[in-house]
Design a protein around this motif. Structure first.
Motif, PDB file in Angstrom:
ATOM      1  N   THR A 189       0.808  -1.222   0.000  1.00 26.79           N
ATOM      2  CA  THR A 189       0.000   0.000   0.000  1.00 26.79           C
ATOM      3  C   THR A 189       0.842   1.273   0.000  1.00 26.79           C
ATOM      4  N   LEU A 190       1.875   1.277   0.829  1.00 28.98           N
ATOM      5  CA  LEU A 190       2.686   2.495   0.920  1.00 28.98           C
ATOM      6  C   LEU A 190       3.421   2.770  -0.379  1.00 28.98           C
ATOM      7  N   MET A 193       0.866   4.231  -2.739  1.00 26.00           N
ATOM      8  CA  MET A 193       0.604   5.642  -2.430  1.00 26.00           C
ATOM      9  C   MET A 193       1.761   6.518  -2.894  1.00 26.00           C
ATOM     10  N   GLY A 194       2.980   6.011  -2.695  1.00 29.06           N
ATOM     11  CA  GLY A 194       4.155   6.763  -3.113  1.00 29.06           C
ATOM     12  C   GLY A 194       4.153   7.028  -4.605  1.00 29.06           C
ATOM     13  N   LYS A 197       1.453   9.679  -5.300  1.00 29.33           N
ATOM     14  CA  LYS A 197       1.823  11.003  -4.790  1.00 29.33           C
ATOM     15  C   LYS A 197       2.864  11.676  -5.668  1.00 29.33           C
ATOM     16  N   SER A 231      -9.845  -1.760  -2.654  1.00 26.40           N
ATOM     17  CA  SER A 231      -8.642  -1.087  -2.146  1.00 26.40           C
ATOM     18  C   SER A 231      -8.153  -0.003  -3.106  1.00 26.40           C
ATOM     19  N   GLN A 234     -10.114   3.066  -2.695  1.00 23.63           N
ATOM     20  CA  GLN A 234      -9.754   3.799  -1.483  1.00 23.63           C
ATOM     21  C   GLN A 234      -8.471   4.596  -1.719  1.00 23.63           C
ATOM     22  N   LEU A 235      -7.527   3.980  -2.436  1.00 25.36           N
ATOM     23  CA  LEU A 235      -6.296   4.705  -2.778  1.00 25.36           C
ATOM     24  C   LEU A 235      -6.622   5.950  -3.598  1.00 25.36           C
ATOM     25  N   ALA A 238      -7.951   8.544  -1.323  1.00 22.06           N
ATOM     26  CA  ALA A 238      -6.941   9.101  -0.421  1.00 22.06           C
ATOM     27  C   ALA A 238      -5.974  10.031  -1.145  1.00 22.06           C
ATOM     28  N   GLY A 271     -12.985   7.614   3.324  1.00 19.60           N
ATOM     29  CA  GLY A 271     -12.690   6.758   4.478  1.00 19.60           C
ATOM     30  C   GLY A 271     -12.508   5.312   4.085  1.00 19.60           C
ATOM     31  N   ARG A 272     -12.822   4.419   5.009  1.00 22.03           N
ATOM     32  CA  ARG A 272     -12.516   3.022   4.741  1.00 22.03           C
ATOM     33  C   ARG A 272     -13.733   2.105   4.781  1.00 22.03           C
TER      34      ARG A 272
END
Lengths: 309, 83
Positions: A189-190, A193-194, A197, A231, A234-235, A238, A271-272
């Motif tokens: 996930t991180l 996101m990276g 971003k 998922s 959600q990403l 976010a 949210g989730r």
């Protein structure tokens, strides 16, 4: 030839795909491709697929869940034919991938529809989530995205036996995408996101449920409920990245098309909770259903998506 | 309110943790898996919440992995970035 990521003779998503065929069979196809090109391999394929349809019931069983929903009124005879067509078209895709790997990418013509829209989305610099599906031949079509001049990060298992990686290694080509392993820390996930971003491109499969995936939402697909992961949505919520639904299809002998079907904008801050994402996952499911209506034999999820137990 | 206290409050209220109060969260308790039992979806939300409440961005895996181990590590990361 019937290999990884493809025909799964079992009916649940949790079990691993079982590879059909044998090393000898692969070599026969490779030999034909080298000696006679794609058409020669297709020639053998017609008989091989007929054999599997006639004498390997698990192959027909693998096709059945999808065909039952795509052709709900078809009788037994028609279903034999539909199964044959579906597996034959899947086999042709695998042959085409092997052809590109052995003889080079110029063996296939890939046309992209939606180029300008993709450029416009890229230029917003919010990143984008390319939502792919197990349709057509996404591996071949990925090379059509080189014009974006942004690295594509594909979420996929990095198994040693990955057919995708072997495909590019065998072809001695640079893989057009980097991979993020969903079995990594926090499911990758991180890393995902990276990527977003930094305004880069993340590619995910929207139509398959990873083993033990709990973050699912049920939506309608071809007339009945299926569980799909949310998922990625959600990403998108976010990070503000849009979801871009892309589909590929084999349109003629050596021609593939890749099309931007729909851009799904997920509001930020959802949210989730799964229910918040259902309308957006449904948009994806609707796009996929539309594809299946237009290309009934190019959907290659050979397991029972509708078995939600 | 200290950074740790605020983080615990955010975890319970914004991630809707049930059956636990902020005071019951240990500073060195693992956030994910065993421990608090957060999952990857919570991780996404937590990254967003840290940015929203503390103005600190967790940019990538290199930053996120060590930071998201426990309340202690996350608070230290936030305070380090805010300096």
């Amino acid at each position: 030839m019937f290999g990884a990521g493809g025909i799964n003779p079992v009916s649940t998503q949790q079990k691993q795909p079982k590879t059909l065929g044998s090393p000898l069979g692969y070599r026969a196809f490779y030999l034909l491709i080298r000696s006679g090109g794609r058409q020669a391999a297709y020639g053998l394929l017609y008989f091989v697929v007929a054999f599997y349809i006639l004498f390997r019931p698990q192959v027909r069983l693998s096709c059945r869940p999808y065909l039952r929903h795509r052709f709900p009124t078809a009788g037994a005879d028609a279903n034999w034919w539909h199964s044959y067509r579906m597996v034959l078209d899947f086999g042709k895709v695998l042959v085409d991938r092997a052809v590109v790997g052995m003889l080079g990418p110029d063996q296939l013509n890939v046309t992209l529809h939606g180029r300008e829209q993709l450029l416009e989305i890229r230029n917003r610099r919010h990143g984008m989530i390319l939502m792919m599906s197990h349709v057509g031949c996404w591996q071949v079509a990925m090379s059509a995205l080189n014009f974006l001049e942004e690295p594509v990060h594909m979420v996929m298992h990095q198994d040693d036996g990955s057919l995708e990686r072997h495909y590019y290694e065998y072809a001695e080509q640079e893989c057009p995408y980097r991979t993020i392993d969903p079995r990594g820390f926090l499911g990758g996930t991180l890393e995902m996101m990276g990527v977003l971003k930094q305004g880069m491109i993340l590619a995910v499969m929207g139509d398959r449920l990873p083993p033990h995936e709990r973050n699912v939402v049920t939506v309608d697909f071809l007339g009945e409920a299926v569980a799909l992961p949310f998922s990625s949505f959600q990403l998108a919520s976010a990070t503000g990245a849009p979801i871009v639904v892309m589909m590929t299809r084999k349109s003629a002998g050596d021609c593939y098309e890749m099309e931007l079907i729909r851009e799904i904008r997920v509001p930020q801050g959802l949210g989730r909770k799964a229910d918040a994402y259902r309308p957006y996952v449904q948009q994806y499911a609707d796009a996929l259903a539309g594809y299946c209506r237009d290309n009934p034999y190019q959907f290659y999820n050979f397991f029972d998506m509708w078995n939600n137990r | 309110m200290t950074t740790k206290e605020k983080l615990k409050q955010i975890l319970v209220e914004d991630l809707n943790l049930e059956d636990i109060t902020p005071e019951e969260i240990e500073d060195d308790e693992p956030l994910f898996g065993e421990g608090l039992g957060l999952d990857s979806l919570d991780a996404v939300e937590l990254v967003v919440l840290v940015q929203k409440h503390f103005g600190v961005e967790i940019k990538d895996m290199e930053e996120g992995r060590p930071a998201l181990q426990s309340i202690n590590t996350l608070a230290a990361f936030i305070e380090d970035k805010q300096e």
